[in-house]
Design a protein around this motif. Structure first.
Motif, PDB file in Angstrom:
ATOM      1  N   VAL A 240       7.060  -2.251  14.458  1.00  0.00           N
ATOM      2  CA  VAL A 240       8.087  -1.552  13.670  1.00  0.00           C
ATOM      3  C   VAL A 240       8.097  -2.081  12.235  1.00  0.00           C
ATOM      4  O   VAL A 240       8.221  -1.304  11.278  1.00  0.00           O
ATOM      5  CB  VAL A 240       9.475  -1.711  14.313  1.00  0.00           C
ATOM      6  N   LEU A 241       7.950  -3.375  12.080  1.00  0.00           N
ATOM      7  CA  LEU A 241       7.891  -3.963  10.730  1.00  0.00           C
ATOM      8  C   LEU A 241       6.702  -3.414   9.955  1.00  0.00           C
ATOM      9  O   LEU A 241       6.825  -3.078   8.765  1.00  0.00           O
ATOM     10  CB  LEU A 241       7.796  -5.487  10.818  1.00  0.00           C
ATOM     11  N   ASP A 242       5.573  -3.328  10.616  1.00  0.00           N
ATOM     12  CA  ASP A 242       4.371  -2.791   9.959  1.00  0.00           C
ATOM     13  C   ASP A 242       4.560  -1.329   9.583  1.00  0.00           C
ATOM     14  O   ASP A 242       4.112  -0.881   8.518  1.00  0.00           O
ATOM     15  CB  ASP A 242       3.149  -2.951  10.860  1.00  0.00           C
ATOM     16  N   ASN A 243       5.232  -0.587  10.454  1.00  0.00           N
ATOM     17  CA  ASN A 243       5.495   0.824  10.170  1.00  0.00           C
ATOM     18  C   ASN A 243       6.411   0.965   8.955  1.00  0.00           C
ATOM     19  O   ASN A 243       6.169   1.797   8.066  1.00  0.00           O
ATOM     20  CB  ASN A 243       6.131   1.488  11.387  1.00  0.00           C
ATOM     21  N   LEU A 244       7.449   0.135   8.892  1.00  0.00           N
ATOM     22  CA  LEU A 244       8.363   0.140   7.744  1.00  0.00           C
ATOM     23  C   LEU A 244       7.611  -0.192   6.464  1.00  0.00           C
ATOM     24  O   LEU A 244       7.795   0.462   5.426  1.00  0.00           O
ATOM     25  CB  LEU A 244       9.495  -0.863   7.974  1.00  0.00           C
ATOM     26  N   CYS A 245       6.753  -1.198   6.538  1.00  0.00           N
ATOM     27  CA  CYS A 245       5.965  -1.608   5.364  1.00  0.00           C
ATOM     28  C   CYS A 245       5.062  -0.461   4.903  1.00  0.00           C
ATOM     29  O   CYS A 245       4.983  -0.182   3.698  1.00  0.00           O
ATOM     30  CB  CYS A 245       5.127  -2.838   5.702  1.00  0.00           C
ATOM     31  N   ASN A 246       4.439   0.206   5.852  1.00  0.00           N
ATOM     32  CA  ASN A 246       3.546   1.321   5.501  1.00  0.00           C
ATOM     33  C   ASN A 246       4.313   2.473   4.863  1.00  0.00           C
ATOM     34  O   ASN A 246       3.858   3.083   3.892  1.00  0.00           O
ATOM     35  CB  ASN A 246       2.808   1.819   6.749  1.00  0.00           C
ATOM     36  N   LEU A 247       5.487   2.770   5.404  1.00  0.00           N
ATOM     37  CA  LEU A 247       6.302   3.856   4.854  1.00  0.00           C
ATOM     38  C   LEU A 247       6.713   3.579   3.406  1.00  0.00           C
ATOM     39  O   LEU A 247       6.836   4.502   2.596  1.00  0.00           O
ATOM     40  CB  LEU A 247       7.565   4.060   5.709  1.00  0.00           C
TER      41      LEU A 247
ATOM     42  N   LEU B  63      16.614  -4.972   3.251  1.00  0.00           N
ATOM     43  CA  LEU B  63      16.224  -6.313   2.815  1.00  0.00           C
ATOM     44  C   LEU B  63      17.060  -7.382   3.507  1.00  0.00           C
ATOM     45  O   LEU B  63      16.529  -8.419   3.938  1.00  0.00           O
ATOM     46  CB  LEU B  63      16.363  -6.427   1.293  1.00  0.00           C
ATOM     47  N   ASP B  64      18.362  -7.133   3.648  1.00  0.00           N
ATOM     48  CA  ASP B  64      19.231  -8.082   4.369  1.00  0.00           C
ATOM     49  C   ASP B  64      18.710  -8.288   5.797  1.00  0.00           C
ATOM     50  O   ASP B  64      18.679  -9.416   6.301  1.00  0.00           O
ATOM     51  CB  ASP B  64      20.661  -7.545   4.422  1.00  0.00           C
ATOM     52  N   LEU B  65      18.307  -7.189   6.423  1.00  0.00           N
ATOM     53  CA  LEU B  65      17.814  -7.260   7.799  1.00  0.00           C
ATOM     54  C   LEU B  65      16.523  -8.065   7.876  1.00  0.00           C
ATOM     55  O   LEU B  65      16.354  -8.902   8.776  1.00  0.00           O
ATOM     56  CB  LEU B  65      17.592  -5.843   8.331  1.00  0.00           C
ATOM     57  N   LEU B  66      15.611  -7.844   6.941  1.00  0.00           N
ATOM     58  CA  LEU B  66      14.341  -8.572   6.956  1.00  0.00           C
ATOM     59  C   LEU B  66      14.554 -10.067   6.758  1.00  0.00           C
ATOM     60  O   LEU B  66      13.879 -10.891   7.386  1.00  0.00           O
ATOM     61  CB  LEU B  66      13.422  -8.025   5.858  1.00  0.00           C
ATOM     62  N   ILE B  67      15.479 -10.428   5.882  1.00  0.00           N
ATOM     63  CA  ILE B  67      15.757 -11.849   5.662  1.00  0.00           C
ATOM     64  C   ILE B  67      16.308 -12.475   6.937  1.00  0.00           C
ATOM     65  O   ILE B  67      15.927 -13.604   7.313  1.00  0.00           O
ATOM     66  CB  ILE B  67      16.744 -12.021   4.485  1.00  0.00           C
ATOM     67  N   SER B  68      17.195 -11.761   7.628  1.00  0.00           N
ATOM     68  CA  SER B  68      17.753 -12.305   8.879  1.00  0.00           C
ATOM     69  C   SER B  68      16.686 -12.423   9.958  1.00  0.00           C
ATOM     70  O   SER B  68      16.709 -13.363  10.764  1.00  0.00           O
ATOM     71  CB  SER B  68      18.908 -11.415   9.367  1.00  0.00           C
ATOM     72  N   ILE B  69      15.731 -11.490   9.973  1.00  0.00           N
ATOM     73  CA  ILE B  69      14.623 -11.575  10.938  1.00  0.00           C
ATOM     74  C   ILE B  69      13.785 -12.821  10.671  1.00  0.00           C
ATOM     75  O   ILE B  69      13.397 -13.540  11.602  1.00  0.00           O
ATOM     76  CB  ILE B  69      13.757 -10.289  10.860  1.00  0.00           C
ATOM     77  N   CYS B  70      13.498 -13.083   9.404  1.00  0.00           N
ATOM     78  CA  CYS B  70      12.724 -14.280   9.059  1.00  0.00           C
ATOM     79  C   CYS B  70      13.455 -15.543   9.496  1.00  0.00           C
ATOM     80  O   CYS B  70      12.846 -16.500   9.975  1.00  0.00           O
ATOM     81  CB  CYS B  70      12.460 -14.325   7.551  1.00  0.00           C
ATOM     82  N   SER B  71      14.755 -15.543   9.321  1.00  0.00           N
ATOM     83  CA  SER B  71      15.545 -16.711   9.701  1.00  0.00           C
ATOM     84  C   SER B  71      15.553 -16.900  11.214  1.00  0.00           C
ATOM     85  O   SER B  71      15.460 -18.028  11.712  1.00  0.00           O
ATOM     86  CB  SER B  71      16.975 -16.542   9.182  1.00  0.00           C
ATOM     87  N   LYS B  72      15.635 -15.801  11.959  1.00  0.00           N
ATOM     88  CA  LYS B  72      15.719 -15.887  13.416  1.00  0.00           C
ATOM     89  C   LYS B  72      14.376 -16.185  14.057  1.00  0.00           C
ATOM     90  O   LYS B  72      14.295 -16.898  15.065  1.00  0.00           O
ATOM     91  CB  LYS B  72      16.286 -14.570  13.965  1.00  0.00           C
TER      92      LYS B  72
ATOM     93  N   VAL C 188       5.412 -12.215  13.509  1.00  0.00           N
ATOM     94  CA  VAL C 188       6.633 -11.575  13.017  1.00  0.00           C
ATOM     95  C   VAL C 188       6.855 -11.928  11.555  1.00  0.00           C
ATOM     96  O   VAL C 188       7.190 -11.066  10.730  1.00  0.00           O
ATOM     97  CB  VAL C 188       7.853 -11.997  13.863  1.00  0.00           C
ATOM     98  N   LEU C 189       6.661 -13.183  11.209  1.00  0.00           N
ATOM     99  CA  LEU C 189       6.876 -13.630   9.840  1.00  0.00           C
ATOM    100  C   LEU C 189       5.953 -12.917   8.863  1.00  0.00           C
ATOM    101  O   LEU C 189       6.383 -12.475   7.789  1.00  0.00           O
ATOM    102  CB  LEU C 189       6.659 -15.143   9.741  1.00  0.00           C
ATOM    103  N   VAL C 190       4.681 -12.817   9.216  1.00  0.00           N
ATOM    104  CA  VAL C 190       3.716 -12.171   8.319  1.00  0.00           C
ATOM    105  C   VAL C 190       4.123 -10.726   8.058  1.00  0.00           C
ATOM    106  O   VAL C 190       4.149 -10.262   6.911  1.00  0.00           O
ATOM    107  CB  VAL C 190       2.291 -12.236   8.910  1.00  0.00           C
ATOM    108  N   SER C 191       4.475 -10.002   9.120  1.00  0.00           N
ATOM    109  CA  SER C 191       4.864  -8.600   8.961  1.00  0.00           C
ATOM    110  C   SER C 191       6.180  -8.458   8.206  1.00  0.00           C
ATOM    111  O   SER C 191       6.341  -7.558   7.378  1.00  0.00           O
ATOM    112  CB  SER C 191       4.973  -7.931  10.334  1.00  0.00           C
ATOM    113  N   ALA C 192       7.129  -9.351   8.493  1.00  0.00           N
ATOM    114  CA  ALA C 192       8.418  -9.295   7.792  1.00  0.00           C
ATOM    115  C   ALA C 192       8.250  -9.618   6.316  1.00  0.00           C
ATOM    116  O   ALA C 192       8.855  -8.971   5.448  1.00  0.00           O
ATOM    117  CB  ALA C 192       9.403 -10.265   8.439  1.00  0.00           C
TER     118      ALA C 192
END
Length: 479
Positions: free
Chosen positions: A92-99, A118-127, A134-138
């Motif tokens: 899903v992260l890769d799909n978002l990045c591609n879009l 962006l808020d969501l991506l930062i929280s994903i990196c933290s979690k 996951v980190l690379v894609s985020a």
């Protein structure tokens, strides 16, 4: 950095936009598509900022049909479950990045930002800070979303600098994480002095020296980009940038050695251009320029210039010439460059890449710098063929204003009359003979007409052309 948004622009919520479309349909009896286009047109004329609005038709299409919104909703649901499938999150992260990376994707970026992407991506990196995939894609998605001052501020307010730096410190041996993470650093620090300062407080300089000084540097590019951005004064809100001090800090802890080392890998190195640009950003004073030379930087750049000509690589030639021009700002380096055959090597490059005015412009810039207040270097340049080079390039590319201007500046430095008081009587005589011979040759080959044409055709050349004509000894130089 993207253009700053006009703070005076009016905004509208997604719900309010849909109400306008609905009213067009129900009250004005418009068909759905007409109602949508009328709403967009009317609100735009009223100065409403529609960036990030999903332009849907109530009752026909839904906000939830938008692929960016779907990605964000999927991510929220996946992240909320502790037993989430990491592979699915990555997809899903890769799909978002591609879009948000495709051509003309600015509307997708705006939609993601408006809806908390962006808020969501930062929280994903933290979690998921220890989950490499996951980190690379985020990180990749995050670097795509951070495009302007508003997004860099969201990154800052969400503690983004600290979160990213903690991850990079813990994963400094993982090349993919390092590369994608420093892409975020570069994006977030662009145009935002406060974010630059936060990264410096978090010792990003020490981490970069550690990483670039390590053995495994293949595939790294974004750490070099981060250095360039951190050392670029690009925040128009700040009167006095701190980047000059940052550059000295980088140099003090040894970044120049690492960057010069990348240059020594030669033209085949995928990091060469990035390292060259980063090194130019670090070289902010005479001491640092000399330090770069002491570490073999001048030798490495000259070798890369030779190789770029042999392989017809204009991109490498431009980057290396630009760096050499910066290093030539040091008087000690000027002598070294000339002694190493720099003038002849530059003229040879001009022959090999004679079809690229951007390269020729960079070569002229170096010769201009080398010849400044240096009659000996000017003589070496003329002997190497700089005069003929200027004439041929200006005739060949009359519609290249920057190259025309740089050529005028170079000619001026080649023939400028220096303060005679600093020379002994014999030197004064020799300088006078040199000036007379050079100007006679240039004028005899038609340089006056060429410079006047550049002055007439390009406003940006006016001052440089006037100065060149004056120092060529022409009385009507200001005509």
């Amino acid at each position: 950095m993207g253009p700053l948004k006009n703070n005076n622009k009016r905004t509208i919520s997604q719900e309010a936009f849909e109400v306008v479309v609905k009213e067009n349909i129900e009250d004005l009896d418009m068909d759905p598509n007409e109602a949508l286009q009328d709403a967009i047109h009317t609100l735009t004329l009223q100065g409403v900022d529609l960036s990030g609005i999903v332009t849907c038709i109530p009752g026909v299409t839904s906000v939830n049909d938008n692929p960016v919104i779907q990605c964000l909703d999927q991510l929220k649901e996946l992240v909320d479950h502790n037993d989430s499938n990491l592979k699915e999150i990555v997809n899903v992260l890769d799909n978002l990045c591609n879009l948000c990376s495709v051509q003309d994707s600015s509307s997708n970026v705006s939609i993601a930002m408006r809806n908390g992407g962006l808020d969501l991506l930062i929280s994903i990196c933290s979690k998921f800070k220890l989950r490499q995939r996951v980190l690379v894609s985020a990180f990749k998605a995050m670097s795509v979303l951070i495009t302007d001052i508003q997004s860099t501020e969201i990154f800052r307010k969400n503690d983004g600098p600290k979160i990213v730096m903690n991850i990079l410190s813990e994963c400094s041996e993982k090349i993919d994480v390092v590369n994608s993470g420093f892409a975020v650093v570069a994006a977030a620090a662009t145009g935002n002095e406060v974010v630059k300062d936060l990264f410096m407080d978090l010792k990003v300089d020490e981490l970069l020296v550690q990483i670039l000084g390590g053995k495994n540097k293949d595939g790294l590019r974004h750490p070099y980009d981060a250095i360039r951005v951190l050392l670029t004064a690009d925040d128009g809100r700040v009167l006095a940038s701190q980047v000059y001090g940052y550059a000295r800090t980088f140099a003090k802890i040894g970044i120049t050695e690492s960057l010069v080392g990348a240059l020594h890998q030669g033209i085949s190195s995928p990091n060469l251009i990035s390292a060259t640009i980063a090194l130019k950003a670090v070289a902010v004073n005479d001491e640092i320029c000399r330090s770069i030379a002491d570490n073999g930087g001048v030798d490495a750049v000259l070798k890369c210039i030779d190789d770029s000509g042999e392989q017809s690589n204009s991109a490498v030639a431009r980057a290396c010439c630009s760096l050499l021009s910066k290093l030539a700002g040091s008087d000690a380096n000027k002598s070294s460059i000339v002694q190493k055959g720099g003038m002849d090597r530059l003229i040879k490059l001009s022959f090999r890449l004679s079809e690229d005015p951007s390269v020729l412009q960079e070569i002229m810039s170096i010769i201009c710098t080398l010849s400044l207040r240096s009659p000996g270097n000017a003589a070496s340049a003329v002997e190497a063929g700089a005069g003929d080079f200027a004439i041929q390039a200006m005739q060949k590319f009359p519609a290249a204003p920057q190259m025309q201007k740089q050529s005028c500046l170079m000619i001026r430095n080649l023939v400028a009359v220096f303060d005679m008081l600093v020379f002994c009587e014999i030197a004064i005589c020799a300088l006078g003979i040199f000036w007379h011979v050079v100007t006679s040759i240039l004028l005899g080959n038609g340089i006056e007409k060429i410079i006047r044409k550049a002055k007439e055709n390009h406003e940006s050349c006016k001052d440089a052309a006037t100065d060149a004509l004056r120092d060529l000894g022409l009385d009507n130089y200001n005509v």
